[in-house]
Design an enzyme around this catalytic site. Structure first.
Site, PDB file in Angstrom:
ATOM      1  N   SER A  10       0.967  -1.392  -0.169  1.00  0.00           N
ATOM      2  CA  SER A  10      -0.029  -0.149  -0.061  1.00  0.00           C
ATOM      3  C   SER A  10       0.998   1.289   0.111  1.00  0.00           C
ATOM      4  O   SER A  10       0.460   2.079   0.436  1.00  0.00           O
ATOM      5  CB  SER A  10      -0.925  -0.114   1.320  1.00  0.00           C
ATOM      6  OG  SER A  10      -0.052  -0.139   2.391  1.00  0.00           O
ATOM      7  N   CYS A  44       8.898   9.636   2.870  1.00  0.00           N
ATOM      8  CA  CYS A  44      10.305  10.622   2.749  1.00  0.00           C
ATOM      9  C   CYS A  44       9.741  11.936   3.504  1.00  0.00           C
ATOM     10  O   CYS A  44      10.617  12.836   3.767  1.00  0.00           O
ATOM     11  CB  CYS A  44       9.967  11.490   1.186  1.00  0.00           C
ATOM     12  SG  CYS A  44      10.166  10.001  -0.109  1.00  0.00           S
ATOM     13  N   ARG A 128      11.133   4.350   8.313  1.00  0.00           N
ATOM     14  CA  ARG A 128      10.201   3.900   7.242  1.00  0.00           C
ATOM     15  C   ARG A 128       8.587   4.086   7.130  1.00  0.00           C
ATOM     16  O   ARG A 128       8.322   4.270   6.052  1.00  0.00           O
ATOM     17  CB  ARG A 128      10.683   2.261   7.279  1.00  0.00           C
ATOM     18  CG  ARG A 128      10.239   1.733   5.886  1.00  0.00           C
ATOM     19  CD  ARG A 128      11.076   2.094   4.490  1.00  0.00           C
ATOM     20  NE  ARG A 128      10.512   1.541   3.502  1.00  0.00           N
ATOM     21  CZ  ARG A 128      11.041   1.821   2.315  1.00  0.00           C
ATOM     22  NH1 ARG A 128      11.814   2.984   1.934  1.00  0.00           N
ATOM     23  NH2 ARG A 128      10.563   1.376   1.025  1.00  0.00           N
ATOM     24  N   GLU A 173      29.114   7.382   8.863  1.00  0.00           N
ATOM     25  CA  GLU A 173      29.098   6.757   7.633  1.00  0.00           C
ATOM     26  C   GLU A 173      30.360   6.057   7.160  1.00  0.00           C
ATOM     27  O   GLU A 173      31.524   6.460   7.335  1.00  0.00           O
ATOM     28  CB  GLU A 173      29.055   8.048   6.787  1.00  0.00           C
ATOM     29  CG  GLU A 173      29.289   7.809   5.062  1.00  0.00           C
ATOM     30  CD  GLU A 173      28.066   6.780   4.703  1.00  0.00           C
ATOM     31  OE1 GLU A 173      27.090   6.832   4.914  1.00  0.00           O
ATOM     32  OE2 GLU A 173      28.605   5.628   4.055  1.00  0.00           O
ATOM     33  N   GLY A 237      20.233   2.448   4.193  1.00  0.00           N
ATOM     34  CA  GLY A 237      19.675   1.887   2.937  1.00  0.00           C
ATOM     35  C   GLY A 237      18.521   0.870   3.060  1.00  0.00           C
ATOM     36  O   GLY A 237      18.046   0.479   4.078  1.00  0.00           O
ATOM     37  N   TYR A 277       2.825  -8.860 -11.950  1.00  0.00           N
ATOM     38  CA  TYR A 277       3.283  -7.637 -12.236  1.00  0.00           C
ATOM     39  C   TYR A 277       3.909  -6.880 -10.829  1.00  0.00           C
ATOM     40  O   TYR A 277       3.774  -7.122  -9.680  1.00  0.00           O
ATOM     41  CB  TYR A 277       2.429  -6.489 -12.664  1.00  0.00           C
ATOM     42  CG  TYR A 277       1.684  -7.049 -13.789  1.00  0.00           C
ATOM     43  CD1 TYR A 277       2.003  -7.156 -15.146  1.00  0.00           C
ATOM     44  CD2 TYR A 277       0.597  -7.933 -13.662  1.00  0.00           C
ATOM     45  CE1 TYR A 277       1.565  -7.525 -16.336  1.00  0.00           C
ATOM     46  CE2 TYR A 277      -0.128  -8.576 -14.676  1.00  0.00           C
ATOM     47  CZ  TYR A 277       0.315  -8.451 -16.193  1.00  0.00           C
ATOM     48  OH  TYR A 277      -0.442  -8.886 -17.168  1.00  0.00           O
TER      49      TYR A 277
END
Lengths: 447, 447
Positions: A10, A44, A128, A173, A237, A277
């Site tokens: 979704s 985002c 997320r 990092e 990531g 798909y």
């Protein structure tokens, strides 16, 4: 009987596929199955909500009831898929079996958390879902300092959001630069420098060794150094969610996501799987810049793929081309954007590139409020084609990176870009000749 | 002996030609001859200076001394050309003869003032030079109301500047819509409506009959109606300055400006004139959208032409392609932009077009501060090629119109635009799928 279309997922990909299928086939029965509680929002935006731009409710665009009432789409939330029988064309959930004619798999991705000691301690979070955001929000009230693992755009956006909330922030990092892979070192340096000016500390070039604490996060260890912190945010990531694809024994591509045809159909042992798909973060793409595989885990790409998957699932005809994957990130007063290949990606593909960099302003030089603007273009030496571009700017990066993407998409040489790609001019919004054209001139001079 | 290059005109076209010639030939003797007192400024910015954004000095980018010292270019200001002897290759000025090897004519244009009674009364102004601006500034202190003749972008920008200075403002336009020819009626209506909301009065569909007054402006008469006003600003379009071209008997094209080759060289009785080059508002262009003539009296076009003329005048090799002429205007909180053909221009060329219009926002729907965004695309029915686009928006119109221009320049069909032209996404700067792509979808549905 009307066609039965089931969409798993979704997010932007799944809901776009469902809505597109509805437009293509007004009669189809369309069901979206999702493990999530909240649907139809953009992950985002989570960093901004955390710093107080809107609330969790405001970022949810539509409810399941909206999909039911306005689009005749059933959305089953908090529903786990436990099996797929592709022979009988039946999806199995904890609640029972759902037959389908077409199945769209848009199961997205999950933040990859490195397998280090302490990774499951209370106080370690990913970014997320809305529920991730709510958990971060609850915990962060109690802590003074935050370690963010990963200096990609989400990590940097989170870092600044946390600074805005008054936290001490360290970004860890493993690569020697921020936004590795998709931004070149020179522009990355500008971004890091800006964030350092905002009080963000960086620990570069070392992977996180452990999260430390007794019952909850108290510190992280990086390169032999202990950094005290009350919470850890993993911005390390996204990996494709392959549970459902594995149930169907779909081929996984070399980049760790499902290989898909231009029709967005998967393969099994090298053969196209009919009636299934794919869309979104679960998919591996082909590059639109060079012949070769790439990942395009962007919201905008999810929508494009959802349109193709939904159209084809409903019996229409659409094609998903190779991707150029323009992206933009807003980090405080700075906008960072890129498209196509970076120097790192060019190297990955074995492409020899020439770069041109130009600096200027976003408005006429004398017009108040103009922001510094740096544009880099990357050109394939053998063909003179533009293959990548990057921007660091105070404003108006998005339209400019889309414009440069157009040059890449159309196989335009850097000389033709400078000659043919006219720019509009008005003193409050641009220089008379756009800085991107000057960057192209600089690259062309080296060819 | 080093090459002698003379440039007539010190606007964007002339100075770009001179600077480009210097880059191409470090040894050449380069002289710019201009009637103007001030050089190296953008007339486009005059409305903003009038309302207090910067001063007259701040908009001048460079002085004649800068050109002399930094680029080895002599600039002769306030110097009128009285003759050209193309046989002997000598330019004649009031001060004497100047021999040349290459001559660049960049004499620009002048505001066309309709030949009506009272047009020369004190209180009637054009908006073209800094001295025009200073004269307006001096006069406007004394008056309460202003009539602006012409509802093109300069007229509208001036109208709002005058409102911001507290004046009563009437805009007089002989066509039934604002920004005629280059903006379609539906978007023009949005612009007019916005300005009416800012207190600007419009008198549409009637040409100005006279300027009235005893010794100075007291009113204008339009369509039988008298409108009292203390000053009149003519924003009635720009006509090429043909005095020098006529001395050389250059061919004038069907749109009333000098016809030029792709090398930016003029013609005489249909034959290319060697050693003479053209740039800027004095030139008639070929369209890059359809085979046919057009005008491109934009600062950005002047620069592009100046680069070509300067390169070729200095012995280099450059080509000026057909123009698509993207433009943008900032009118208060509104940005208006266009590119390629409008419906009116399509009709002029006999092209059958289909339009697609979409509305959305400049940021994610839920992100604070997003502005309404309307995009129209125009598509040639026979080829499905994108041939024009227009935008009304609160922000970020410039990059978006450049992006759409790229589609037109590259002969992209509307279907390929929607399929291949990816957009970057970040909630504070864009929707996940850009509104321009939705406009393309709407047009494609009609084909």
């Amino acid at each position: 009987m009307s066609k039965r279309i089931i969409v798993i997922g979704s997010g932007a990909a799944g809901l776009t596929a469902a809505s597109t299928a509805r437009r293509v086939d007004p009669e189809a029965s369309i069901t979206v199955v999702t493990e999530d509680e909240h649907i139809a929002y953009s992950p985002c935006v989570i960093p901004w909500v955390l710093e107080g731009v809107g609330g969790w409710d405001s970022i949810v665009m539509h409810s399941p009831a909206f999909y039911k009432d306005e689009r005749g789409i059933d959305v089953m939330i908090q529903t786990k898929v436990t099996g797929v029988d592709d022979e009988r064309k039946v999806l199995v959930t904890e609640g029972g079996e759902l037959p389908y004619d077409s199945l769209v798999i848009a199961t997205g991705g999950t933040v990859f958390v490195p397998p280090i000691p302490g990774k499951d301690l209370p106080g370690v979070f990913s970014v997320r879902t809305i529920n991730d955001g709510k958990r971060i929000q609850e915990w962060m009230g109690e802590v003074d300092s935050v370690s963010i693992v990963g200096a990609g755009v989400i990590g940097l956006e989170m870092a600044l959001a946390m600074r805005h909330m008054g936290k001490k922030v360290s970004v860890i990092e493993m690569f020697p630069q921020v936004v590795p892979r998709i931004l070149d070192a020179d522009l990355a340096e500008m971004v890091q420098s800006y964030l350092e000016g905002q009080g963000v500390e960086f620990v570069m070039g070392a992977p996180i060794a452990s999260v430390d604490g007794d019952g909850k996060v108290e510190a992280v260890t990086v390169g032999g150094r202990r950094i005290d912190c009350g919470m850890v945010i993993m911005a390390t990531g996204v990996r494709a969610n392959l549970e459902v694809p594995r149930m169907l024994e779909l081929d996984i591509g070399e980049l760790g996501a499902v290989r898909a045809s231009p029709s967005m159909q998967p393969y099994r042992k090298g053969r196209l799987v009919r009636n299934v798909y794919m869309a979104g973060d679960v998919v591996m793409c082909e590059s639109g810049v060079v012949p070769g595989p790439t990942m395009s885990q962007l919201g905008s790409s999810a929508v494009r793929q959802g349109i193709v998957a939904g159209t084809n699932a409903a019996g229409g005809s659409a094609m998903h081309p190779g991707v150029v994957s323009p992206w933009v990130s807003v980090i405080g007063d700075m906008q960072v954007a890129g498209t196509g290949l970076s120097k790192g990606l060019a190297e990955y593909y074995g492409i020899d590139v020439v770069e041109g960099v130009a600096q200027g302003y976003t408005r006429a030089r004398y017009y108040p409020g103009g922001k510094k603007l740096v544009v880099k273009v990357l050109v394939e030496r053998s063909s003179h084609r533009m293959v990548g571009a990057q921007i660091v700017s105070g404003e108006e990066a998005t339209g400019r990176i889309n414009w440069l993407t157009a040059a890449i998409v159309t196989g335009t040489t850097v000389e033709d870009f400078a000659t043919y790609f006219e720019n509009a001019y008005c003193p409050p919004t641009s220089m008379v000749r756009d800085v991107a054209l000057n960057a192209a001139d600089r690259a062309a001079e080296k060819l």
